[in-house]
Design a protein around this motif. Structure first.
Motif, PDB file in Angstrom:
ATOM      1  N   VAL A   1      14.291  -1.399  20.223  1.00  0.00           N
ATOM      2  CA  VAL A   1      13.193  -1.245  19.271  1.00  0.00           C
ATOM      3  C   VAL A   1      13.571  -0.121  18.314  1.00  0.00           C
ATOM      4  O   VAL A   1      13.835   1.011  18.742  1.00  0.00           O
ATOM      5  N   ALA A   2      13.648  -0.421  17.032  1.00  0.00           N
ATOM      6  CA  ALA A   2      13.964   0.585  16.018  1.00  0.00           C
ATOM      7  C   ALA A   2      12.697   1.339  15.624  1.00  0.00           C
ATOM      8  O   ALA A   2      11.623   0.739  15.511  1.00  0.00           O
ATOM      9  N   VAL A   3      12.822   2.638  15.433  1.00  0.00           N
ATOM     10  CA  VAL A   3      11.671   3.474  15.072  1.00  0.00           C
ATOM     11  C   VAL A   3      12.005   4.259  13.810  1.00  0.00           C
ATOM     12  O   VAL A   3      13.063   4.894  13.715  1.00  0.00           O
ATOM     13  N   THR A   4      11.108   4.227  12.844  1.00  0.00           N
ATOM     14  CA  THR A   4      11.251   4.996  11.613  1.00  0.00           C
ATOM     15  C   THR A   4      10.074   5.942  11.487  1.00  0.00           C
ATOM     16  O   THR A   4       8.923   5.503  11.469  1.00  0.00           O
ATOM     17  N   LEU A   5      10.359   7.237  11.415  1.00  0.00           N
ATOM     18  CA  LEU A   5       9.328   8.244  11.162  1.00  0.00           C
ATOM     19  C   LEU A   5       9.415   8.682   9.714  1.00  0.00           C
ATOM     20  O   LEU A   5      10.512   8.967   9.209  1.00  0.00           O
ATOM     21  N   THR A   6       8.286   8.741   9.048  1.00  0.00           N
ATOM     22  CA  THR A   6       8.237   9.107   7.638  1.00  0.00           C
ATOM     23  C   THR A   6       7.165  10.165   7.424  1.00  0.00           C
ATOM     24  O   THR A   6       6.004   9.957   7.807  1.00  0.00           O
ATOM     25  N   ALA A   7       7.567  11.293   6.818  1.00  0.00           N
ATOM     26  CA  ALA A   7       6.583  12.286   6.383  1.00  0.00           C
ATOM     27  C   ALA A   7       6.014  11.836   5.046  1.00  0.00           C
ATOM     28  O   ALA A   7       6.678  11.130   4.280  1.00  0.00           O
ATOM     29  N   LEU A   8       4.797  12.206   4.781  1.00  0.00           N
ATOM     30  CA  LEU A   8       4.198  11.812   3.506  1.00  0.00           C
ATOM     31  C   LEU A   8       5.016  12.346   2.341  1.00  0.00           C
ATOM     32  O   LEU A   8       5.384  13.518   2.315  1.00  0.00           O
ATOM     33  N   GLN A   9       5.354  11.432   1.430  1.00  0.00           N
ATOM     34  CA  GLN A   9       6.107  11.733   0.225  1.00  0.00           C
ATOM     35  C   GLN A   9       7.486  12.291   0.514  1.00  0.00           C
ATOM     36  O   GLN A   9       8.056  13.045  -0.262  1.00  0.00           O
TER      37      GLN A   9
ATOM     38  N   HIS B   1       5.746  12.789  17.406  1.00  0.00           N
ATOM     39  CA  HIS B   1       6.946  13.076  18.183  1.00  0.00           C
ATOM     40  C   HIS B   1       6.680  13.003  19.684  1.00  0.00           C
ATOM     41  O   HIS B   1       7.582  12.641  20.452  1.00  0.00           O
ATOM     42  N   GLN B   2       5.482  13.323  20.121  1.00  0.00           N
ATOM     43  CA  GLN B   2       5.171  13.235  21.545  1.00  0.00           C
ATOM     44  C   GLN B   2       5.107  11.779  22.016  1.00  0.00           C
ATOM     45  O   GLN B   2       5.491  11.471  23.150  1.00  0.00           O
ATOM     46  N   VAL B   3       4.641  10.892  21.160  1.00  0.00           N
ATOM     47  CA  VAL B   3       4.482   9.485  21.542  1.00  0.00           C
ATOM     48  C   VAL B   3       5.760   8.682  21.339  1.00  0.00           C
ATOM     49  O   VAL B   3       6.036   7.734  22.098  1.00  0.00           O
ATOM     50  N   TRP B   4       6.528   9.059  20.361  1.00  0.00           N
ATOM     51  CA  TRP B   4       7.681   8.296  19.885  1.00  0.00           C
ATOM     52  C   TRP B   4       8.546   7.703  20.992  1.00  0.00           C
ATOM     53  O   TRP B   4       8.612   6.497  21.194  1.00  0.00           O
ATOM     54  N   LYS B   5       9.247   8.546  21.747  1.00  0.00           N
ATOM     55  CA  LYS B   5      10.273   8.042  22.649  1.00  0.00           C
ATOM     56  C   LYS B   5       9.690   7.316  23.862  1.00  0.00           C
ATOM     57  O   LYS B   5      10.241   6.317  24.330  1.00  0.00           O
ATOM     58  N   THR B   6       8.556   7.792  24.365  1.00  0.00           N
ATOM     59  CA  THR B   6       7.958   7.134  25.529  1.00  0.00           C
ATOM     60  C   THR B   6       7.498   5.729  25.172  1.00  0.00           C
ATOM     61  O   THR B   6       7.748   4.763  25.911  1.00  0.00           O
ATOM     62  N   ALA B   7       6.829   5.587  24.027  1.00  0.00           N
ATOM     63  CA  ALA B   7       6.362   4.264  23.595  1.00  0.00           C
ATOM     64  C   ALA B   7       7.535   3.344  23.301  1.00  0.00           C
ATOM     65  O   ALA B   7       7.544   2.168  23.696  1.00  0.00           O
ATOM     66  N   GLN B   8       8.525   3.864  22.615  1.00  0.00           N
ATOM     67  CA  GLN B   8       9.702   3.061  22.272  1.00  0.00           C
ATOM     68  C   GLN B   8      10.418   2.558  23.521  1.00  0.00           C
ATOM     69  O   GLN B   8      10.706   1.362  23.660  1.00  0.00           O
ATOM     70  N   THR B   9      10.681   3.460  24.455  1.00  0.00           N
ATOM     71  CA  THR B   9      11.449   3.097  25.648  1.00  0.00           C
ATOM     72  C   THR B   9      10.689   2.135  26.535  1.00  0.00           C
ATOM     73  O   THR B   9      11.269   1.195  27.104  1.00  0.00           O
ATOM     74  N   LEU B  10       9.383   2.345  26.679  1.00  0.00           N
ATOM     75  CA  LEU B  10       8.586   1.424  27.487  1.00  0.00           C
ATOM     76  C   LEU B  10       8.667   0.016  26.918  1.00  0.00           C
ATOM     77  O   LEU B  10       8.894  -0.959  27.654  1.00  0.00           O
ATOM     78  N   MET B  11       8.504  -0.131  25.607  1.00  0.00           N
ATOM     79  CA  MET B  11       8.589  -1.454  25.005  1.00  0.00           C
ATOM     80  C   MET B  11       9.984  -2.047  25.153  1.00  0.00           C
ATOM     81  O   MET B  11      10.133  -3.255  25.387  1.00  0.00           O
ATOM     82  N   GLU B  12      11.021  -1.227  25.045  1.00  0.00           N
ATOM     83  CA  GLU B  12      12.384  -1.744  25.165  1.00  0.00           C
ATOM     84  C   GLU B  12      12.649  -2.323  26.553  1.00  0.00           C
ATOM     85  O   GLU B  12      13.183  -3.428  26.690  1.00  0.00           O
ATOM     86  N   TYR B  13      12.280  -1.577  27.590  1.00  0.00           N
ATOM     87  CA  TYR B  13      12.535  -2.054  28.944  1.00  0.00           C
ATOM     88  C   TYR B  13      11.684  -3.279  29.288  1.00  0.00           C
ATOM     89  O   TYR B  13      12.167  -4.247  29.892  1.00  0.00           O
ATOM     90  N   LEU B  14      10.406  -3.244  28.893  1.00  0.00           N
ATOM     91  CA  LEU B  14       9.544  -4.388  29.214  1.00  0.00           C
ATOM     92  C   LEU B  14       9.933  -5.619  28.403  1.00  0.00           C
ATOM     93  O   LEU B  14       9.868  -6.746  28.910  1.00  0.00           O
ATOM     94  N   ALA B  15      10.364  -5.430  27.167  1.00  0.00           N
ATOM     95  CA  ALA B  15      10.838  -6.569  26.378  1.00  0.00           C
ATOM     96  C   ALA B  15      12.105  -7.154  26.987  1.00  0.00           C
ATOM     97  O   ALA B  15      12.329  -8.371  26.936  1.00  0.00           O
TER      98      ALA B  15
END
Length: 289
Positions: free
Chosen positions: A275-283, A93-107
């Motif tokens: 950039v679409a992001v999917t978070l999945t908990a195990l099982q 959760h700490q990495v999610w939005k920052t990584a997503q947004t950076l890739m979106e703007y640079l793309a």
């Protein structure tokens, strides 16, 4: 193309800006220690940029990549997987939005750049496209990476490494003749090209005759570029750069008109590429934000 990666202190600063004291929601729910994984995908077609930074952000928070990683500069189809990170929910959760947004703007910048380059080279396969230093202050390193990934080059990385004479410089030169100005610049900075921005055809011819290496035409239409090119002597070393309002809709026309270089700021104002992001908990069943 993967020209470089932003250094760790810059990435740490981005992460800290979004979670300076941790993630309150994840902490309050008590789910931070649960294992999961996070998948990034291109929602629409794009030229990718920033994936190396996204991967490194994950590594800095203990999240190794768990799937295939694409490279900045790759052209992706809609739905293509970009990167998967695996680890505990707090780090995800700490990495999610920052990584997503950076890739979106640079793309967004990289894709817009690639579109301008493609259009220009339909008009002239050897033409160069250069992006200005009009990126948002503080984002130069990231923005230039996106420009390079889109197939263009930087027009001016800074005031410290280029000679570009504007009318705003010339108003301080008094009656100095253009040829004298060019000679003085060559004497002071012999390894630099002398570029002069002009606003009309007469100025373009005057500075070509003075020996400028590049005459930069500011906001002149393609027809004017063609007329100026035809008036330059055969074998002249002076190149023509067209600047001001260059975009993917008119780049081909400027290239066909005889410009050697297209100078543009348009990619910096391009919309981000989702950039679409999917978070999945195990099982557990995945959810897509």
């Amino acid at each position: 193309m993967n020209p470089y990666r932003l250094p760790d202190p810059d990435l740490e600063a981005l992460l800290a800006d979004d979670a300076p004291f941790g993630d309150a929601t994840t902490c309050a729910l008590g789910i931070g220690g649960q294992a999961g994984h996070m998948v990034f995908r291109a929602r629409h077609a794009m030229v990718l940029c920033g994936v190396e930074e996204a991967l490194r952000m994950g590594e800095l928070r203990g999240l190794p990549g768990a799937g295939p990683v694409r490279a900045s500069g790759e052209r992706l189809a809609a739905g293509a997987e970009i990167l998967t990170l695996a680890g505990d929910a707090a780090a995800l959760h700490q990495v999610w939005k920052t990584a997503q947004t950076l890739m979106e703007y640079l793309a967004g910048i990289a894709t817009a750049t690639a579109d301008i380059v493609a259009a220009a080279r339909r008009g002239h396969p050897e033409i160069a496209v250069a992006c200005t230093r009009k990126n948002f202050p503080g984002t130069k390193a990231a923005a230039i990476k996106a420009v390079l990934c889109g197939g263009a080059s930087p027009h001016r990385l800074s005031l410290s490494e280029t000679l570009l004479v504007f009318a705003e410089h010339r108003c301080f030169l008094g009656a100095e003749a253009p040829a004298a100005t060019v000679r003085r610049l060559r004497r002071q900075w012999p390894e630099r090209a002398v570029v002069v921005e002009v606003g009309d055809e007469a100025e373009a011819l005057r500075w070509q005759q003075a020996g400028a290496d590049i005459v930069q035409l500011e906001k002149l239409p393609p027809e004017a570029v063609d007329r100026i090119r035809r008036q330059f002597p055969t074998g002249t070393r002076t190149r023509i750069a067209a600047a001001g309002g260059i975009n993917s809709a008119n780049a081909e026309a400027y290239a066909r008109a005889g410009a050697d270089i297209l100078v543009t700021s348009a990619p910096y104002f391009a919309p981000p590429r989702d950039v679409a992001v999917t978070l999945t908990a195990l099982q557990t069943r995945p959810s897509t934000p």
